[in-house]
Write a protein that holds these residues in place. Structure first.
Motif, PDB file in Angstrom:
ATOM      1  N   CYS A   1      -5.529   2.940  -1.199  1.00 43.77           N
ATOM      2  CA  CYS A   1      -4.280   2.741  -0.458  1.00 43.77           C
ATOM      3  C   CYS A   1      -4.521   2.855   1.042  1.00 43.77           C
ATOM      4  O   CYS A   1      -3.973   2.068   1.827  1.00 43.77           O
TER       5      CYS A   1
ATOM      6  N   SER B   1       0.827  -1.210   0.000  1.00 49.45           N
ATOM      7  CA  SER B   1       0.000   0.000   0.000  1.00 49.45           C
ATOM      8  C   SER B   1       0.861   1.259   0.000  1.00 49.45           C
ATOM      9  O   SER B   1       0.504   2.255  -0.642  1.00 49.45           O
ATOM     10  N   ILE B   2       1.995   1.235   0.681  1.00 50.34           N
ATOM     11  CA  ILE B   2       2.901   2.383   0.649  1.00 50.34           C
ATOM     12  C   ILE B   2       3.480   2.557  -0.756  1.00 50.34           C
ATOM     13  O   ILE B   2       3.571   3.680  -1.278  1.00 50.34           O
ATOM     14  N   TYR B   3       3.830   1.450  -1.389  1.00 55.06           N
ATOM     15  CA  TYR B   3       4.312   1.499  -2.770  1.00 55.06           C
ATOM     16  C   TYR B   3       3.235   2.089  -3.692  1.00 55.06           C
ATOM     17  O   TYR B   3       3.523   2.905  -4.574  1.00 55.06           O
ATOM     18  N   MET B   4       1.995   1.687  -3.481  1.00 59.20           N
ATOM     19  CA  MET B   4       0.906   2.164  -4.324  1.00 59.20           C
ATOM     20  C   MET B   4       0.617   3.648  -4.103  1.00 59.20           C
ATOM     21  O   MET B   4       0.178   4.329  -5.027  1.00 59.20           O
ATOM     22  N   VAL B   5       0.866   4.174  -2.917  1.00 58.97           N
ATOM     23  CA  VAL B   5       0.729   5.617  -2.701  1.00 58.97           C
ATOM     24  C   VAL B   5       1.684   6.367  -3.622  1.00 58.97           C
ATOM     25  O   VAL B   5       1.306   7.337  -4.284  1.00 58.97           O
TER      26      VAL B   5
ATOM     27  N   VAL C   1       0.419   6.132  -7.230  1.00 60.71           N
ATOM     28  CA  VAL C   1      -0.711   7.032  -7.490  1.00 60.71           C
ATOM     29  C   VAL C   1      -0.220   8.465  -7.629  1.00 60.71           C
ATOM     30  O   VAL C   1      -0.639   9.194  -8.538  1.00 60.71           O
TER      31      VAL C   1
ATOM     32  N   LEU D   1      -6.262  -0.326   2.239  1.00 61.81           N
ATOM     33  CA  LEU D   1      -5.305  -1.427   2.343  1.00 61.81           C
ATOM     34  C   LEU D   1      -4.435  -1.284   3.587  1.00 61.81           C
ATOM     35  O   LEU D   1      -4.254  -2.243   4.343  1.00 61.81           O
ATOM     36  N   PHE D   2      -3.902  -0.097   3.793  1.00 60.81           N
ATOM     37  CA  PHE D   2      -3.013   0.101   4.937  1.00 60.81           C
ATOM     38  C   PHE D   2      -3.755  -0.045   6.254  1.00 60.81           C
ATOM     39  O   PHE D   2      -3.246  -0.661   7.198  1.00 60.81           O
TER      40      PHE D   2
ATOM     41  N   GLY E   1      -7.473   6.584  -5.774  1.00 60.36           N
ATOM     42  CA  GLY E   1      -6.248   5.817  -5.544  1.00 60.36           C
ATOM     43  C   GLY E   1      -5.778   5.893  -4.103  1.00 60.36           C
ATOM     44  O   GLY E   1      -5.430   4.876  -3.496  1.00 60.36           O
ATOM     45  N   LEU E   2      -5.779   7.091  -3.551  1.00 53.25           N
ATOM     46  CA  LEU E   2      -5.353   7.233  -2.159  1.00 53.25           C
ATOM     47  C   LEU E   2      -6.354   6.605  -1.196  1.00 53.25           C
ATOM     48  O   LEU E   2      -5.974   6.092  -0.143  1.00 53.25           O
TER      49      LEU E   2
END
Length: 116
Positions: free
Chosen positions: A97, A65-69, A72, A100-101, A93-94
């Protein structure tokens, strides 16, 4: 009802992974075996409530989730100007994320008292 609340993080993650698998399958006609494995592990976790699997899943999902932040934010910066589509990408997107986090956080929190 209380049982559903105790497995809420797993249910949320299962819903997101099911969406991921089905979107790949029907959207781009790709069989995503990784998404299928994630779904099966989450189903296993819902039934057996293994704390080691929970901690492993939580760690992997938190890192993802940090990677996806960052992904995005990178996609947001690819827009030439701030448009409604760019803001929609950023907000949705956020939001995903964050979900997920927070699910990974609650997954750890749920099993932490059993560890000590």
């Amino acid at each position: 009802m209380k049982k559903a609340l105790t497995i809420l993080p797993e249910l949320l993650l299962l819903g997101l992974s099911t969406y991921w698998f089905l979107e790949n399958w029907f959207g781009i006609k790709y069989f995503n075996s990784f998404a299928l494995v994630v779904m099966l592990v989450l189903i296993f976790q819902i039934f057996f409530q293994n704390r080691y699997i929970a901690f492993t899943l939580a760690a992997l999902i938190a890192v993802f989730s940090i990677y996806m932040v960052f992904a995005v934010i990178s996609e947001f910066h690819d827009f030439p100007s701030v448009t409604s589509e760019a803001l929609q990408l950023l907000s949705v997107g956020l939001f995903f994320c964050f979900m997920l986090f927070s699910s990974s956080f609650f997954l750890v929190y749920k099993f932490l008292p059993r560890l000590f």
